[in-house]
Design a protein around this motif. Structure first.
Motif, PDB file in Angstrom:
ATOM      1  N   ASP A 280       0.872  -1.195   0.074  1.00 42.36           N
ATOM      2  CA  ASP A 280       0.144   0.190   0.034  1.00 42.36           C
ATOM      3  C   ASP A 280       0.910   1.094   0.083  1.00 42.36           C
ATOM      4  O   ASP A 280       2.181   1.267   0.647  1.00 42.36           O
ATOM      5  CB  ASP A 280      -0.950  -0.169   1.297  1.00 42.36           C
TER       6      ASP A 280
ATOM      7  N   ASN B 146      -4.223   6.177  -2.363  1.00 37.57           N
ATOM      8  CA  ASN B 146      -5.096   5.532  -3.320  1.00 37.57           C
ATOM      9  C   ASN B 146      -5.226   3.803  -3.180  1.00 37.57           C
ATOM     10  O   ASN B 146      -6.249   3.295  -3.671  1.00 37.57           O
ATOM     11  CB  ASN B 146      -4.737   5.852  -4.651  1.00 37.57           C
ATOM     12  N   ARG B 147      -4.042   3.235  -2.610  1.00 39.63           N
ATOM     13  CA  ARG B 147      -4.150   1.954  -2.394  1.00 39.63           C
ATOM     14  C   ARG B 147      -4.251   1.789  -0.726  1.00 39.63           C
ATOM     15  O   ARG B 147      -3.228   2.204  -0.137  1.00 39.63           O
ATOM     16  CB  ARG B 147      -3.010   1.168  -2.967  1.00 39.63           C
TER      17      ARG B 147
ATOM     18  N   LYS C 297      -5.584  -1.427   0.490  1.00 38.86           N
ATOM     19  CA  LYS C 297      -6.042  -2.799   0.655  1.00 38.86           C
ATOM     20  C   LYS C 297      -5.576  -3.418   1.625  1.00 38.86           C
ATOM     21  O   LYS C 297      -6.299  -3.856   2.835  1.00 38.86           O
ATOM     22  CB  LYS C 297      -5.840  -3.565  -0.621  1.00 38.86           C
TER      23      LYS C 297
ATOM     24  N   ASP D 292     -12.582  -1.212   0.645  1.00 38.30           N
ATOM     25  CA  ASP D 292     -10.735  -1.175   0.499  1.00 38.30           C
ATOM     26  C   ASP D 292     -10.570   0.159   0.828  1.00 38.30           C
ATOM     27  O   ASP D 292      -9.224   0.300   1.211  1.00 38.30           O
ATOM     28  CB  ASP D 292     -10.697  -1.706  -0.866  1.00 38.30           C
ATOM     29  N   HIS D 293     -11.406   1.265   0.575  1.00 36.68           N
ATOM     30  CA  HIS D 293     -10.870   2.613   0.915  1.00 36.68           C
ATOM     31  C   HIS D 293     -11.093   3.018   2.411  1.00 36.68           C
ATOM     32  O   HIS D 293     -10.939   4.152   2.748  1.00 36.68           O
ATOM     33  CB  HIS D 293     -11.461   3.709   0.013  1.00 36.68           C
TER      34      HIS D 293
ATOM     35  N   SER E  65       4.788   0.455  -3.782  1.00 34.88           N
ATOM     36  CA  SER E  65       3.173  -0.213  -4.073  1.00 34.88           C
ATOM     37  C   SER E  65       2.843  -0.144  -5.683  1.00 34.88           C
ATOM     38  O   SER E  65       2.229   0.611  -6.423  1.00 34.88           O
ATOM     39  CB  SER E  65       2.331   1.067  -3.676  1.00 34.88           C
TER      40      SER E  65
ATOM     41  N   ILE F  43      -0.203  -0.065  -7.646  1.00 38.32           N
ATOM     42  CA  ILE F  43      -0.991   1.292  -7.922  1.00 38.32           C
ATOM     43  C   ILE F  43      -0.828   1.611  -9.154  1.00 38.32           C
ATOM     44  O   ILE F  43      -1.713   2.558  -9.586  1.00 38.32           O
ATOM     45  CB  ILE F  43      -0.255   2.391  -7.125  1.00 38.32           C
TER      46      ILE F  43
ATOM     47  N   PHE G 223      -3.915   1.407 -11.328  1.00 34.61           N
ATOM     48  CA  PHE G 223      -4.981   2.437 -11.082  1.00 34.61           C
ATOM     49  C   PHE G 223      -4.807   3.821 -11.529  1.00 34.61           C
ATOM     50  O   PHE G 223      -5.581   4.538 -12.082  1.00 34.61           O
ATOM     51  CB  PHE G 223      -4.890   2.271  -9.596  1.00 34.61           C
TER      52      PHE G 223
END
Length: 476
Positions: free
Chosen positions: A239, A243-244, A246, A281-282, A374, A377, A380
């Motif tokens: 992570d 934005n990530r 999880k 997840d956020h 990460s 990412i 995304f």
């Protein structure tokens, strides 16, 4: 043979500095060329160069900046409670709406933020529909203020109203407290400006069922949830906690979920709360933001420091605040559009300019600064894993220190870059990198993609000149 003769008879090695104009001609002559991408400091702006020359020689600035980053690194954010904003957020009252980014009036707000404000007033039962909400706003009763000026942060539109529940995160080292709302998940959500019946229903469920149960679970746990520790672990698990999230959300779920089951509450209510966290997840993003906010707030108002303690955007303006220039002073410039990956059916024209307080993560040295650790990412926000690593490495050129609390495995466990220095940004021409979501410019449509963006350089230019002026005044 003279040294000059030896030089002329030897094979020449060519180094091209600055403009690339001569490279192709040299290559046609079969010469090996090394290019150095040099450019003048501060873009050649004489006033900025003079300001840099004066400030870079000041040893007190270096000492102040070290103090700021040491405060930030020592900060220890722990989730201790849930509460309604009006009961805990400084300066909050029944007629106040807080928003993301620097100060902005209703008239200048972008579509997503206006939609979120309307939705907040409907949620608060101050209006039944858009028309009533706008009429109430235009009456002048409702006051607007940045979340960042109230020890709070808000993702995307970042709207926080009096009776919304907030996470209460305490910096156990310095004693200050910060606040952030509960992440609603994806889809039609208030933070993207949606305010239909489903959005209001979810917000009321969060207030009436989820938040009270979370509050009881935290009380049962007793010692809170160590957010700093979870961020540190999550960065090692892929992570970057912007934005990530999880891994971080999973770690948080593991910490708190067992206490839900120990509560003497309706089993179906417990199940709904658990499913809400498990399916979002956020969820951890808002906790990450609050912990970073607590750290940067503790580092505010260090005399002489040139370190950035706030980066925030409202969808119209990007604003920064500097530790040594006080929390009341914003330096703003127009927010840029985000470049990245768009969801099917959308184009760049659909996206609103950069918006939200989640850049507090980059201010603390995670988020975009930790992208190198990460790899996923890039699926995304776009780019390659090599790009992500390069961005993380580049951030060391504009920062004061490294934060070993958040070490990056792919950089041989080097601590993340921390302490964005205005002087270094101007001297190198390198801007902080931010990874972020894109909101549709029309309220309520929601997220249309994600990508990368940087603050406008004008924010840093204005801050540098203000720092130089303050130093000049102090020496008079």
């Amino acid at each position: 043979m003279s040294e000059m003769s030896k030089l002329l008879q030897s094979e020449l090695k060519v180094v091209n500095i600055g403009a690339k104009t001569f490279i192709e001609d040299l290559k046609l002559q079969e010469r090996d060329v090394i290019h150095v991408a040099w450019k003048p400091p501060a873009g050649g702006d004489v006033s900025l160069i003079r300001a840099l020359e004066v400030l870079e020689k000041d040893e007190k600035i270096k000492e102040a900046n070290e103090k700021v980053v040491n405060i930030m690194k020592a900060s220890h954010g722990v989730l201790i409670d849930m509460a309604e904003a009006i009961d805990v957020v400084p300066g909050m009252d029944e007629n106040t709406i807080l928003h993301a980014g620097p100060p902005i009036s209703w008239e200048r707000m972008c579509g997503p933020m206006k939609g979120a404000v309307i939705g907040a007033l409907i949620f608060e039962d101050r209006a039944k529909n858009e028309e009533e909400a706008v009429k109430l706003i235009e009456s002048g009763i409702i006051k607007f203020s940045p979340c960042n000026e109230h020890s709070a942060v808000g993702p995307m539109a970042g709207v926080l109203s009096p009776h919304m529940p907030v996470h209460v995160v305490k910096d156990m080292t310095h004693g200050n407290v910060s606040f952030c709302s509960v992440n609603e998940g994806l889809g039609k959500v208030l933070r993207y400006g949606a305010y239909d019946e489903s959005v209001i229903k979810r917000l009321k469920w969060i207030r009436e069922e989820f938040a009270p149960i979370m509050k009881k679970a935290l009380a049962l746990k007793g010692d809170g949830v160590d957010i700093k520790s979870l961020i540190s672990q999550a960065v090692h698990m892929g992570d970057e906690c912007h934005n990530r999230n999880k891994a971080a959300t999973s770690l948080f779920f593991r910490e708190i979920s067992s206490y839900f089951f120990l509560l003497d509450e309706d089993k179906k209510a417990i199940a709904r709360c658990v499913e809400f966290m498990k399916g979002n997840d956020h969820y951890f993003l808002n906790l990450s933001m609050a912990a970073c906010k607590a750290a940067t707030d503790a580092a505010q108002n260090v005399e002489g420091s040139t370190v950035v303690t706030t980066m925030a955007r409202n969808g119209v303006d990007f604003g920064i605040r500097i530790s040594g220039l006080g929390k009341e002073t914003w330096f703003t410039a127009p927010a840029d559009k985000i470049k990245g990956l768009l969801f099917p059916g959308f184009t760049e024209d659909d996206a609103n300019p950069d918006i939200g307080d989640s850049t507090i993560t980059e201010t603390m040295g995670i988020g975009g600064f930790a992208m190198g650790g990460s790899p996923a990412i890039v699926q995304f926000v776009g780019g390659t894993v090599a790009d992500a690593i390069a961005y993380s490495e580049k951030m060391y050129t504009i920062t004061t220190s490294e934060n070993t609390n958040f070490s990056i495995p792919t950089l041989d466990f080097r601590g993340s870059a921390i302490g964005i220095d205005v002087l270094k940004v101007i001297a190198t021409g390198t801007l902080p990198i931010i990874n972020t979501g894109m909101a549709h410019k029309v309220a309520g449509i929601g997220q249309v993609g994600a990508g990368l963006v940087s603050p406008p350089m004008d924010c840093f230019k204005k801050a540098l000149l203000a720092l130089a002026e303050k130093r000049s005044e102090a020496n008079e």
